[in-house]
Design a protein around this motif. Structure first.
Motif, PDB file in Angstrom:
ATOM      1  N   ASN A 259       0.878  -1.149   0.068  1.00  0.00           N
ATOM      2  CA  ASN A 259      -0.075  -0.205  -0.057  1.00  0.00           C
ATOM      3  C   ASN A 259       0.907   1.295  -0.102  1.00  0.00           C
ATOM      4  OD1 ASN A 259      -1.569   2.118   2.082  1.00  0.00           O
ATOM      5  ND2 ASN A 259      -2.577   1.454   0.680  1.00  0.00           N
ATOM      6  N   LYS A 263       1.479   4.135  -2.953  1.00  0.00           N
ATOM      7  CA  LYS A 263       1.341   5.434  -2.551  1.00  0.00           C
ATOM      8  C   LYS A 263       2.371   6.548  -2.866  1.00  0.00           C
ATOM      9  CE  LYS A 263      -2.377   5.503   0.944  1.00  0.00           C
ATOM     10  NZ  LYS A 263      -2.789   6.102   2.262  1.00  0.00           N
ATOM     11  N   GLU A 274      -0.945   0.017  -9.750  1.00  0.00           N
ATOM     12  CA  GLU A 274      -2.135  -0.356  -9.094  1.00  0.00           C
ATOM     13  C   GLU A 274      -2.845  -1.193 -10.084  1.00  0.00           C
ATOM     14  OE1 GLU A 274      -6.020   1.466  -6.602  1.00  0.00           O
ATOM     15  OE2 GLU A 274      -4.486   2.680  -7.657  1.00  0.00           O
ATOM     16  N   GLN A 401     -15.037  -6.708  -0.483  1.00  0.00           N
ATOM     17  CA  GLN A 401     -13.824  -5.753  -0.587  1.00  0.00           C
ATOM     18  C   GLN A 401     -13.260  -5.673   0.310  1.00  0.00           C
ATOM     19  OE1 GLN A 401     -14.398  -2.162  -2.742  1.00  0.00           O
ATOM     20  NE2 GLN A 401     -13.579  -3.205  -4.620  1.00  0.00           N
ATOM     21  N   LYS A 403     -11.247  -3.817   2.951  1.00  0.00           N
ATOM     22  CA  LYS A 403     -11.376  -2.263   3.418  1.00  0.00           C
ATOM     23  C   LYS A 403     -10.201  -1.928   4.365  1.00  0.00           C
ATOM     24  CE  LYS A 403     -15.565  -1.591   1.714  1.00  0.00           C
ATOM     25  NZ  LYS A 403     -15.532  -0.682   0.668  1.00  0.00           N
ATOM     26  N   GLU A 428      -6.947   0.847   0.522  1.00  0.00           N
ATOM     27  CA  GLU A 428      -7.467   0.678  -0.554  1.00  0.00           C
ATOM     28  C   GLU A 428      -7.100  -0.601  -1.271  1.00  0.00           C
ATOM     29  OE1 GLU A 428      -8.610   2.672  -4.889  1.00  0.00           O
ATOM     30  OE2 GLU A 428      -7.490   3.945  -3.181  1.00  0.00           O
ATOM     31  N   GLU A 429      -8.162  -1.514  -1.659  1.00  0.00           N
ATOM     32  CA  GLU A 429      -7.717  -3.010  -2.289  1.00  0.00           C
ATOM     33  C   GLU A 429      -6.879  -2.692  -3.658  1.00  0.00           C
ATOM     34  OE1 GLU A 429     -10.513  -6.652  -2.203  1.00  0.00           O
ATOM     35  OE2 GLU A 429     -10.639  -5.523  -4.143  1.00  0.00           O
ATOM     36  N   THR A 430      -6.278  -3.457  -3.562  1.00  0.00           N
ATOM     37  CA  THR A 430      -5.406  -3.660  -4.991  1.00  0.00           C
ATOM     38  C   THR A 430      -5.229  -5.050  -5.340  1.00  0.00           C
ATOM     39  OG1 THR A 430      -3.398  -4.012  -4.058  1.00  0.00           O
ATOM     40  CG2 THR A 430      -3.601  -1.974  -4.372  1.00  0.00           C
TER      41      THR A 430
END
Length: 454
Positions: A259, A263, A274, A401, A403, A428-430
């Protein structure tokens, strides 16, 4: 003469740890001629993470001898010996630290089996002791206990000596001191923990230049600062400050690393995109009339069970699945033969290769594996290790999903989404995180208590 050793320690900040177990095998190049194994009373609490890893508790060491009571025996068994260990710098540092507390200067030459394994047995997937031994067929008993790891290192060292046709080991047996970071870097390494987590390197402008995860933050950063690779030299040159975050869980460290690299895109991390496409997948080839199979292939129109960055990693995971679910290698490879496979001859195959096992029974095991990678419900929690004490970590999947994650203590109830969202750290899910979750579910499928349906 060699003193092959392994040490377990309390954990904590560098310089404040104490030995809790030591094993030394005196080895003459052919056989073990002496040995010393002992628990040690550290006169301080053992970190919870270390207790979970080693199964050595405060109660176990309470009546053990203190270090000063075994110090003479250690001096005797290591006399005129070169110290040998896997990542021996840690073991040597712990011994020097304990002896310094007694006012004694303990100095030895040393050999690191990690370093020579990379040189003499290149291109293995991992050089951690456990995975290295697995790759080389070395049996490890009592993993993460001093005696078990030291015995495994004896076997590894024997193999390295056999492979060392150019005698590079005998030519370079280490220095009087283990590799030390240059004094200008030493302050950066102070107070780093020997625990699982993510670390961050910053330059003089306070820009984030590198992020990585580690099962031992202090050891990994120390390795970077003593390494001579091109990347390590750049990191040493530009790093001016280090931050870290302990996670308790290696899986959580991997999620955070993915993550935060995505970012921040630090200059010395490989660039992440992503939801990039993984080139390889593990596919389920269902058969109604015959035996079903699992197959590695390039991405297809159908969704794979798992995705992989490399074909080598896909093969490694497939081999584990075939072993875990007793699936026939011959059948799974699509080989038709009247001869049974070798695994059948050693009772590791139930006879699908010679149609001795019912297709329905065999295929059900493959379906059982597939189910372990699927979400058990649209909304659920996965529980994992915490950082210390009775703390646990959790991962929230809501409406299929991912979270985010969070921490809680055992006595706290977190069975409603409202309560969970109060302590949730959103991520955020990748594609990579979703794939990691599926593999994590497979690995933990035997521990149903780690799943909480909401």
């Amino acid at each position: 003469m060699y003193a092959i050793l392994d040490i377990e320690a309390t954990g904590g900040k560098v310089g404040e740890e104490s030995v809790i177990e030591i094993a030394v095998y005196k080895y003459d190049g052919k056989e073990i001629v002496d040995q010393f194994i002992s628990l040690v009373n550290p006169e301080r609490k053992i970190d919870y993470y270390v207790q979970k890893l080693t199964h050595i508790t405060d109660k176990m060491v309470r009546t053990a001898p203190k270090f000063h009571e075994i110090a003479k025996r250690i001096v005797e068994i290591t006399d005129d010996c070169i110290l040998v260990g896997h990542n021996v710098m840690f073991d040597y540092r712990m011994l020097r630290q304990e002896f310094e507390r007694l006012g004694y200067n303990f100095e030895k030459e040393w050999i690191d089996t990690f370093e020579y394994s990379e040189k003499l047995i290149p291109n293995l997937p991992s050089y951690s002791l456990g995975k290295l031994c697995e790759s080389l067929g070395i049996i490890v008993t009592d993993r993460h206990r001093a005696s078990g790891d030291a015995r495994a290192t004896v076997s590894l060292f024997k193999m390295l000596l056999d492979k060392d046709t150019e005698k590079i080991i005998s030519k370079k047996t280490g220095l009087q001191q283990p590799k030390k970071t240059h004094s200008k870097y030493q302050k950066l390494l102070d107070n780093l923990p020997n625990s699982v987590g993510v670390f961050y390197l910053y330059n003089s402008r306070k820009q984030l230049i590198y992020i990585s995860r580690s099962n031992n933050i202090a050891q990994t950063i120390n390795h970077i600062f003593t390494s001579k690779t091109l990347k390590a030299n750049k990191l040493k040159r530009y790093t001016r400050s280090i931050k870290f975050e302990e996670t308790g869980s290696g899986f959580l460290a991997a999620i955070k690393e993915n993550n935060e690299v995505l970012k921040n895109q630090p200059m010395y991390n490989n660039r992440l995109v992503e939801n990039k496409v993984y080139p390889y997948g593990l596919y389920y080839l269902e058969s109604k009339r015959g035996y079903s199979r699992l197959e590695i292939g390039k991405l297809r129109k159908v969704e794979p069970v798992l995705k992989f960055k490399t074909k080598e990693r896909a093969k490694e995971v497939l081999e584990k699945i075939l072993h875990d679910y007793q699936l026939c290698l011959q059948v799974n490879a699509g080989i038709k033969s009247e001869e049974s496979c070798f695994q059948y001859k050693v009772n590791e195959c139930n006879g699908a290769c010679i149609k001795e096992e019912a297709k329905e029974v065999y295929n059900q095991r493959i379906e059982d594996f597939i189910k372990t990678t699927e979400y058990p419900a649209p909304t659920f929690l996965i529980l994992d290790k915490g950082r210390k004490g009775i703390e646990k970590s959790f991962y929230l999947i809501e409406d299929n999903q991912f979270k985010g994650y969070g921490y809680f203590e055992y006595h706290h109830q977190i069975k409603t989404l409202e309560m969970i969202n109060h302590i949730l750290i959103p991520i955020e899910e990748t594609d990579e995180i979703k794939n990691m979750l599926k593999y994590f579910l497979y690995k933990t499928s035997s521990h149903q208590n780690q799943i909480v349906i909401l």
